[in-house]
Design a protein around this motif. Structure first.
Motif, PDB file in Angstrom:
ATOM      1  N   ALA A   1     -22.654 -34.357  -5.345  1.00  0.00           N
ATOM      2  CA  ALA A   1     -22.048 -33.147  -5.658  1.00  0.00           C
ATOM      3  C   ALA A   1     -22.299 -32.019  -4.419  1.00  0.00           C
ATOM      4  N   ARG A   2     -23.306 -32.074  -3.808  1.00  0.00           N
ATOM      5  CA  ARG A   2     -23.299 -31.154  -2.451  1.00  0.00           C
ATOM      6  C   ARG A   2     -22.800 -31.677  -1.327  1.00  0.00           C
ATOM      7  N   GLU A   3     -22.722 -32.854  -1.145  1.00  0.00           N
ATOM      8  CA  GLU A   3     -22.059 -33.650   0.018  1.00  0.00           C
ATOM      9  C   GLU A   3     -20.461 -33.439  -0.101  1.00  0.00           C
ATOM     10  N   ILE A   4     -19.994 -33.486  -1.374  1.00  0.00           N
ATOM     11  CA  ILE A   4     -18.516 -33.844  -1.508  1.00  0.00           C
ATOM     12  C   ILE A   4     -17.782 -32.245  -1.610  1.00  0.00           C
ATOM     13  N   ALA A   5     -18.500 -31.105  -1.949  1.00  0.00           N
ATOM     14  CA  ALA A   5     -17.980 -29.780  -2.007  1.00  0.00           C
ATOM     15  C   ALA A   5     -17.150 -29.222  -0.964  1.00  0.00           C
ATOM     16  N   PRO A   6     -17.476 -29.662   0.187  1.00  0.00           N
ATOM     17  CA  PRO A   6     -16.731 -29.246   1.330  1.00  0.00           C
ATOM     18  C   PRO A   6     -15.364 -30.005   1.494  1.00  0.00           C
ATOM     19  N   PHE A   7     -15.142 -30.848   0.848  1.00  0.00           N
ATOM     20  CA  PHE A   7     -13.500 -31.559   0.427  1.00  0.00           C
ATOM     21  C   PHE A   7     -12.915 -31.043  -0.346  1.00  0.00           C
ATOM     22  N   GLY A   8     -13.316 -30.043  -1.061  1.00  0.00           N
ATOM     23  CA  GLY A   8     -12.513 -29.813  -2.413  1.00  0.00           C
ATOM     24  C   GLY A   8     -12.773 -30.358  -3.481  1.00  0.00           C
ATOM     25  N   LEU A   9     -13.861 -31.201  -3.562  1.00  0.00           N
ATOM     26  CA  LEU A   9     -14.015 -32.179  -4.769  1.00  0.00           C
ATOM     27  C   LEU A   9     -15.439 -31.714  -5.458  1.00  0.00           C
ATOM     28  N   ALA A  10     -15.412 -32.094  -6.776  1.00  0.00           N
ATOM     29  CA  ALA A  10     -16.567 -31.837  -7.588  1.00  0.00           C
ATOM     30  C   ALA A  10     -16.972 -32.722  -8.502  1.00  0.00           C
ATOM     31  N   LEU A  11     -18.331 -32.820  -8.897  1.00  0.00           N
ATOM     32  CA  LEU A  11     -18.902 -33.989  -9.649  1.00  0.00           C
ATOM     33  C   LEU A  11     -19.623 -33.049 -10.777  1.00  0.00           C
ATOM     34  N   THR A  12     -19.366 -33.496 -12.044  1.00  0.00           N
ATOM     35  CA  THR A  12     -20.073 -32.977 -13.209  1.00  0.00           C
ATOM     36  C   THR A  12     -20.796 -34.220 -14.019  1.00  0.00           C
ATOM     37  N   ILE A  13     -22.128 -33.826 -14.142  1.00  0.00           N
ATOM     38  CA  ILE A  13     -22.873 -34.933 -14.951  1.00  0.00           C
ATOM     39  C   ILE A  13     -22.512 -34.493 -16.641  1.00  0.00           C
ATOM     40  N   ILE A  14     -22.306 -35.366 -17.230  1.00  0.00           N
ATOM     41  CA  ILE A  14     -22.205 -35.079 -18.782  1.00  0.00           C
ATOM     42  C   ILE A  14     -23.168 -35.441 -19.537  1.00  0.00           C
ATOM     43  N   GLU A  15     -24.012 -34.939 -20.326  1.00  0.00           N
ATOM     44  CA  GLU A  15     -24.949 -35.280 -20.867  1.00  0.00           C
ATOM     45  C   GLU A  15     -24.606 -35.132 -22.698  1.00  0.00           C
ATOM     46  N   PRO A  16     -24.229 -36.215 -23.210  1.00  0.00           N
ATOM     47  CA  PRO A  16     -23.993 -36.196 -24.474  1.00  0.00           C
ATOM     48  C   PRO A  16     -25.355 -36.564 -25.137  1.00  0.00           C
ATOM     49  N   GLY A  17     -25.360 -35.699 -26.237  1.00  0.00           N
ATOM     50  CA  GLY A  17     -26.468 -36.205 -27.378  1.00  0.00           C
ATOM     51  C   GLY A  17     -26.098 -37.382 -28.084  1.00  0.00           C
ATOM     52  N   ALA A  18     -26.845 -37.835 -29.215  1.00  0.00           N
ATOM     53  CA  ALA A  18     -26.562 -38.765 -30.050  1.00  0.00           C
ATOM     54  C   ALA A  18     -25.147 -38.867 -30.936  1.00  0.00           C
ATOM     55  N   ALA A  19     -24.560 -39.714 -30.911  1.00  0.00           N
ATOM     56  CA  ALA A  19     -23.405 -39.629 -31.586  1.00  0.00           C
ATOM     57  C   ALA A  19     -23.039 -41.031 -32.262  1.00  0.00           C
ATOM     58  N   PRO A  20     -22.256 -41.000 -33.159  1.00  0.00           N
ATOM     59  CA  PRO A  20     -22.038 -42.408 -33.850  1.00  0.00           C
ATOM     60  C   PRO A  20     -21.060 -43.292 -33.126  1.00  0.00           C
ATOM     61  N   THR A  21     -21.479 -43.823 -31.949  1.00  0.00           N
ATOM     62  CA  THR A  21     -20.871 -44.625 -31.186  1.00  0.00           C
ATOM     63  C   THR A  21     -21.504 -46.121 -31.162  1.00  0.00           C
ATOM     64  N   SER A  22     -21.105 -46.952 -30.192  1.00  0.00           N
ATOM     65  CA  SER A  22     -21.567 -48.294 -30.217  1.00  0.00           C
ATOM     66  C   SER A  22     -22.836 -48.201 -29.598  1.00  0.00           C
TER      67      SER A  22
END
Length: 278
Positions: free
Chosen positions: A163-184
């Protein structure tokens, strides 16, 4: 405006839900999965707005070819979603070498290689973002999930750097942290044979909670999926997005505990400096 997404691990769970929601609202999706026929129903309904390719993210050369082909075919990809992953349920002694290698190859190295393959294309576009699907287990821990945590803590550290390395290129990264859900996730865990020495320990308690269906699952998978899409639509680019009361509370407790322990060692930390602080 139509958004184009590249998503790994779309046969089930959040990958499948994201694909369904995005196609239903008119977006384009490049969906990768081990068995593309698993999305035949969506292809029949949505036609060429769904592009699919077989992909096992542990095959690095294949990752590069598929990512290149997706960008070449679709022209522009706005959002790359690293979703493919799975868990191993075992204490550190119980897991086999093969189980350890597979979870690290999939969750950590596979995610790394998807990001590496996508970045040259995203830089050339001068726009785009990456969503890395992690978990509360990327910042906190539960017994019997040590190797899963190793992969998720690893990918979160990697993604913070990216995320820090790509910010100068106008790019972004987000880490999604889902909790427990009824998936597989719970039903697809790779489970190691238990060692009797771990009976009546926290490791066994976690194992029994999963196997007995008692592990708390407080979240709505549809709402979690919508929250990921809403984040992209909003244009916000936080480094992390916790989703679910379990994620929020467990991660908060872990961070608070680590900070308290960190502060407790302030004096000894400063005592080893070449020039002691005054």
């Amino acid at each position: 405006m139509t958004t184009t997404w590249f998503i790994t691990g779309t046969s089930s769970g959040f990958g499948r839900l994201l694909t369904e929601h995005l196609l239903a609202r008119g977006d384009r999706v490049a969906a990768t999965l081990r068995r593309p026929e698993a999305l035949d129903d969506l292809r029949a309904e949505h036609g060429d707005r769904l592009w699919t390719a077989p992909l096992d993210v542990t095959d690095t050369e294949r990752v590069r070819r598929v990512v290149d082909e997706a960008f070449e075919t679709l022209g522009t990809i706005d959002v790359v979603v690293n979703n493919a992953g799975y868990g191993v349920l075992a204490s550190v002694e119980e897991a086999s070498d093969g189980q350890i290698r597979r979870v690290i190859d999939t969750n950590l190295l596979g995610s790394i290689q998807v990001i590496r393959a996508a970045l040259p294309h995203l830089r050339a576009q001068a726009r785009g973002r990456i969503l890395q699907v992690s978990t509360a287990g990327g910042q906190t821990t539960y017994p019997s999930l040590g190797y899963y945590h190793a992969s998720k803590w690893g990918i979160e550290g990697f993604c913070e750097t990216v995320a820090r390395e790509i910010a100068p290129f106008g790019l972004a990264l987000t880490i999604i942290e889902p909790g427990a859900a009824p998936t597989s996730f719970g039903t697809s865990l790779d489970i190691a044979p238990p060692l009797p020495e771990y009976e009546n320990t926290p490791a066994a308690d976690t194992r029994q909670a999963f196997l007995g269906g008692h592990f708390p699952v407080p979240n709505n998978a549809e709402k979690l999926t919508e929250a990921m899409i809403d984040l992209v639509d909003s244009g916000a680019t936080p480094l992390r997005l916790p989703l679910g009361p379990d994620t929020y509370e467990d991660v908060r407790a872990a961070l608070t505990g680590r900070l308290a322990e960190h502060e407790a060692h302030r004096d000894v930390a400063h005592s080893v400096a070449a020039t002691p602080a005054r």
